[in-house]
Design a protein around this motif. Sequence first.
Motif, PDB file in Angstrom:
ATOM      1  N   MET A 239      57.761 -33.001 -56.885  1.00  0.00           N
ATOM      2  CA  MET A 239      58.470 -32.465 -58.059  1.00  0.00           C
ATOM      3  C   MET A 239      57.689 -32.752 -59.339  1.00  0.00           C
ATOM      4  O   MET A 239      57.579 -31.888 -60.216  1.00  0.00           O
ATOM      5  CB  MET A 239      59.888 -33.040 -58.139  1.00  0.00           C
ATOM      6  N   LEU A 240      57.130 -33.947 -59.453  1.00  0.00           N
ATOM      7  CA  LEU A 240      56.369 -34.301 -60.643  1.00  0.00           C
ATOM      8  C   LEU A 240      55.147 -33.395 -60.788  1.00  0.00           C
ATOM      9  O   LEU A 240      54.869 -32.862 -61.860  1.00  0.00           O
ATOM     10  CB  LEU A 240      55.950 -35.772 -60.593  1.00  0.00           C
ATOM     11  N   GLN A 241      54.425 -33.195 -59.701  1.00  0.00           N
ATOM     12  CA  GLN A 241      53.246 -32.348 -59.790  1.00  0.00           C
ATOM     13  C   GLN A 241      53.627 -30.892 -60.066  1.00  0.00           C
ATOM     14  O   GLN A 241      52.941 -30.199 -60.801  1.00  0.00           O
ATOM     15  CB  GLN A 241      52.404 -32.450 -58.525  1.00  0.00           C
ATOM     16  N   ALA A 242      54.723 -30.423 -59.495  1.00  0.00           N
ATOM     17  CA  ALA A 242      55.177 -29.056 -59.759  1.00  0.00           C
ATOM     18  C   ALA A 242      55.527 -28.895 -61.231  1.00  0.00           C
ATOM     19  O   ALA A 242      55.199 -27.881 -61.852  1.00  0.00           O
ATOM     20  CB  ALA A 242      56.385 -28.731 -58.888  1.00  0.00           C
ATOM     21  N   MET A 243      56.165 -29.904 -61.825  1.00  0.00           N
ATOM     22  CA  MET A 243      56.515 -29.840 -63.243  1.00  0.00           C
ATOM     23  C   MET A 243      55.255 -29.898 -64.117  1.00  0.00           C
ATOM     24  O   MET A 243      55.097 -29.105 -65.043  1.00  0.00           O
ATOM     25  CB  MET A 243      57.444 -30.997 -63.620  1.00  0.00           C
ATOM     26  N   LEU A 244      54.338 -30.791 -63.808  1.00  0.00           N
ATOM     27  CA  LEU A 244      53.125 -30.926 -64.612  1.00  0.00           C
ATOM     28  C   LEU A 244      52.256 -29.684 -64.537  1.00  0.00           C
ATOM     29  O   LEU A 244      51.631 -29.290 -65.522  1.00  0.00           O
ATOM     30  CB  LEU A 244      52.326 -32.151 -64.164  1.00  0.00           C
TER      31      LEU A 244
ATOM     32  N   PHE B  61      58.401 -23.328 -57.598  1.00  0.00           N
ATOM     33  CA  PHE B  61      59.425 -24.354 -57.453  1.00  0.00           C
ATOM     34  C   PHE B  61      60.657 -24.090 -58.317  1.00  0.00           C
ATOM     35  O   PHE B  61      61.615 -24.846 -58.271  1.00  0.00           O
ATOM     36  CB  PHE B  61      58.839 -25.738 -57.766  1.00  0.00           C
ATOM     37  N   ASP B  62      60.633 -23.014 -59.114  1.00  0.00           N
ATOM     38  CA  ASP B  62      61.809 -22.674 -59.921  1.00  0.00           C
ATOM     39  C   ASP B  62      63.004 -22.434 -59.007  1.00  0.00           C
ATOM     40  O   ASP B  62      62.906 -21.718 -58.010  1.00  0.00           O
ATOM     41  CB  ASP B  62      61.548 -21.427 -60.773  1.00  0.00           C
ATOM     42  N   GLY B  63      64.114 -23.062 -59.336  1.00  0.00           N
ATOM     43  CA  GLY B  63      65.321 -22.924 -58.537  1.00  0.00           C
ATOM     44  C   GLY B  63      65.445 -23.959 -57.433  1.00  0.00           C
ATOM     45  O   GLY B  63      66.532 -24.166 -56.908  1.00  0.00           O
ATOM     46  N   LEU B  64      64.341 -24.622 -57.080  1.00  0.00           N
ATOM     47  CA  LEU B  64      64.408 -25.654 -56.045  1.00  0.00           C
ATOM     48  C   LEU B  64      64.843 -27.002 -56.613  1.00  0.00           C
ATOM     49  O   LEU B  64      65.397 -27.826 -55.904  1.00  0.00           O
ATOM     50  CB  LEU B  64      63.057 -25.807 -55.346  1.00  0.00           C
ATOM     51  N   PHE B  65      64.558 -27.216 -57.889  1.00  0.00           N
ATOM     52  CA  PHE B  65      65.000 -28.417 -58.594  1.00  0.00           C
ATOM     53  C   PHE B  65      64.902 -28.159 -60.095  1.00  0.00           C
ATOM     54  O   PHE B  65      64.339 -27.156 -60.530  1.00  0.00           O
ATOM     55  CB  PHE B  65      64.182 -29.656 -58.190  1.00  0.00           C
ATOM     56  N   PHE B  66      65.473 -29.072 -60.869  1.00  0.00           N
ATOM     57  CA  PHE B  66      65.434 -28.979 -62.332  1.00  0.00           C
ATOM     58  C   PHE B  66      65.003 -30.325 -62.876  1.00  0.00           C
ATOM     59  O   PHE B  66      65.354 -31.365 -62.326  1.00  0.00           O
ATOM     60  CB  PHE B  66      66.807 -28.591 -62.878  1.00  0.00           C
ATOM     61  N   ASN B  67      64.231 -30.303 -63.966  1.00  0.00           N
ATOM     62  CA  ASN B  67      63.811 -31.552 -64.571  1.00  0.00           C
ATOM     63  C   ASN B  67      64.539 -31.727 -65.905  1.00  0.00           C
ATOM     64  O   ASN B  67      64.546 -30.829 -66.732  1.00  0.00           O
ATOM     65  CB  ASN B  67      62.294 -31.639 -64.746  1.00  0.00           C
ATOM     66  N   ALA B  68      65.154 -32.893 -66.045  1.00  0.00           N
ATOM     67  CA  ALA B  68      65.904 -33.221 -67.249  1.00  0.00           C
ATOM     68  C   ALA B  68      65.140 -34.279 -68.032  1.00  0.00           C
ATOM     69  O   ALA B  68      64.578 -35.209 -67.460  1.00  0.00           O
ATOM     70  CB  ALA B  68      67.283 -33.738 -66.881  1.00  0.00           C
ATOM     71  N   VAL B  69      65.124 -34.111 -69.353  1.00  0.00           N
ATOM     72  CA  VAL B  69      64.398 -35.032 -70.218  1.00  0.00           C
ATOM     73  C   VAL B  69      65.406 -35.961 -70.887  1.00  0.00           C
ATOM     74  O   VAL B  69      66.260 -35.515 -71.667  1.00  0.00           O
ATOM     75  CB  VAL B  69      63.561 -34.254 -71.266  1.00  0.00           C
ATOM     76  N   LYS B  70      65.297 -37.247 -70.595  1.00  0.00           N
ATOM     77  CA  LYS B  70      66.242 -38.245 -71.110  1.00  0.00           C
ATOM     78  C   LYS B  70      66.263 -38.291 -72.630  1.00  0.00           C
ATOM     79  O   LYS B  70      67.315 -38.441 -73.229  1.00  0.00           O
ATOM     80  CB  LYS B  70      65.891 -39.638 -70.578  1.00  0.00           C
ATOM     81  N   THR B  71      65.108 -38.156 -73.269  1.00  0.00           N
ATOM     82  CA  THR B  71      65.026 -38.322 -74.722  1.00  0.00           C
ATOM     83  C   THR B  71      65.597 -37.135 -75.505  1.00  0.00           C
ATOM     84  O   THR B  71      66.022 -37.292 -76.636  1.00  0.00           O
ATOM     85  CB  THR B  71      63.567 -38.546 -75.163  1.00  0.00           C
ATOM     86  N   THR B  72      65.607 -35.953 -74.907  1.00  0.00           N
ATOM     87  CA  THR B  72      66.111 -34.774 -75.622  1.00  0.00           C
ATOM     88  C   THR B  72      67.467 -34.321 -75.121  1.00  0.00           C
ATOM     89  O   THR B  72      68.154 -33.554 -75.805  1.00  0.00           O
ATOM     90  CB  THR B  72      65.137 -33.582 -75.477  1.00  0.00           C
ATOM     91  N   GLY B  73      67.845 -34.724 -73.916  1.00  0.00           N
ATOM     92  CA  GLY B  73      69.117 -34.297 -73.345  1.00  0.00           C
ATOM     93  C   GLY B  73      69.081 -32.866 -72.832  1.00  0.00           C
ATOM     94  O   GLY B  73      70.128 -32.232 -72.695  1.00  0.00           O
TER      95      GLY B  73
ATOM     96  N   CYS C 238      58.776 -24.425 -67.027  1.00  0.00           N
ATOM     97  CA  CYS C 238      59.003 -24.342 -68.478  1.00  0.00           C
ATOM     98  C   CYS C 238      57.761 -24.795 -69.249  1.00  0.00           C
ATOM     99  O   CYS C 238      57.039 -25.689 -68.828  1.00  0.00           O
ATOM    100  CB  CYS C 238      60.190 -25.200 -68.875  1.00  0.00           C
ATOM    101  N   SER C 239      57.552 -24.185 -70.402  1.00  0.00           N
ATOM    102  CA  SER C 239      56.376 -24.514 -71.216  1.00  0.00           C
ATOM    103  C   SER C 239      56.511 -25.842 -71.961  1.00  0.00           C
ATOM    104  O   SER C 239      55.548 -26.308 -72.559  1.00  0.00           O
ATOM    105  CB  SER C 239      56.102 -23.382 -72.209  1.00  0.00           C
ATOM    106  N   ALA C 240      57.694 -26.448 -71.923  1.00  0.00           N
ATOM    107  CA  ALA C 240      57.874 -27.757 -72.555  1.00  0.00           C
ATOM    108  C   ALA C 240      57.010 -28.795 -71.838  1.00  0.00           C
ATOM    109  O   ALA C 240      56.774 -28.693 -70.634  1.00  0.00           O
ATOM    110  CB  ALA C 240      59.336 -28.167 -72.502  1.00  0.00           C
ATOM    111  N   ASN C 241      56.543 -29.788 -72.576  1.00  0.00           N
ATOM    112  CA  ASN C 241      55.674 -30.818 -72.013  1.00  0.00           C
ATOM    113  C   ASN C 241      56.257 -32.216 -72.206  1.00  0.00           C
ATOM    114  O   ASN C 241      55.771 -32.990 -73.019  1.00  0.00           O
ATOM    115  CB  ASN C 241      54.293 -30.752 -72.667  1.00  0.00           C
ATOM    116  N   PRO C 242      57.287 -32.562 -71.437  1.00  0.00           N
ATOM    117  CA  PRO C 242      57.874 -33.898 -71.582  1.00  0.00           C
ATOM    118  C   PRO C 242      56.983 -34.969 -70.974  1.00  0.00           C
ATOM    119  O   PRO C 242      56.163 -34.686 -70.090  1.00  0.00           O
ATOM    120  CB  PRO C 242      59.186 -33.787 -70.812  1.00  0.00           C
ATOM    121  N   ARG C 243      57.139 -36.181 -71.453  1.00  0.00           N
ATOM    122  CA  ARG C 243      56.430 -37.303 -70.834  1.00  0.00           C
ATOM    123  C   ARG C 243      57.048 -37.559 -69.464  1.00  0.00           C
ATOM    124  O   ARG C 243      58.271 -37.610 -69.329  1.00  0.00           O
ATOM    125  CB  ARG C 243      56.569 -38.552 -71.694  1.00  0.00           C
ATOM    126  N   PRO C 244      56.239 -37.727 -68.445  1.00  0.00           N
ATOM    127  CA  PRO C 244      56.776 -37.917 -67.087  1.00  0.00           C
ATOM    128  C   PRO C 244      57.740 -39.093 -66.950  1.00  0.00           C
ATOM    129  O   PRO C 244      58.688 -39.018 -66.174  1.00  0.00           O
ATOM    130  CB  PRO C 244      55.528 -38.130 -66.234  1.00  0.00           C
TER     131      PRO C 244
END
Length: 176
Positions: free
Chosen positions: A115-120, A126-138, A145-151
């Motif tokens: 999942m981490l490598q798919a997000m990076l 992998f769209d639809g197989l999981f979702f990544n949530a960013v703790k700092t932004t909610g 997604c084009s957003a670049n959160p810290r892992p």
Amino acid sequence: MDDLFRGLADPVRRQVLELLLQQPLNVNQINGHFNDISRQAVSRHINVLEECGWIRIYQAGRERYGYLNKAAFYQLKDWLQDYLSMDRRSLHNDHGVFLERATYKKGTPLTYPVMLQAMLSKDKDFDGLFFNAVKTTGIFCKPSCSANPRPDNVIFYPTRDEALKHGFRACKRCRP
């Protein structure tokens, strides 16, 4: 392995290897292909290739012949094999998950590294197989997604509803 890479680090040494791929040559013949650098410099490159194990020198009377050391090429191939045997579909994209086929098969549970490598790599597969949530932004997003959160700020959820249940809102960029 470090010596092998040191031997390949210079373009002149790579050219010498290309020459020797065609046939073994004596040192004077190798020197003849490099008009823009001195004989001493070419000899130093030949010595480095010999020290690193890429070539062997065969002494025949006063002549020294260089020839390729097959063992060095196989050692490099063995090291690269793990990378070369990975899924080739990512070669056609700028990004994509670079994983062995055995690591992830469609329908099997996703692991954190996958999942981490798919997000990076922003892999759309992998769209639809999981979702990544960013703790700092909610906010939660698709892996592509084009957003670049810290892992270290990311939590993965298997479903959209799971992310919503934990208080995250949908991203306005990717609209998961």
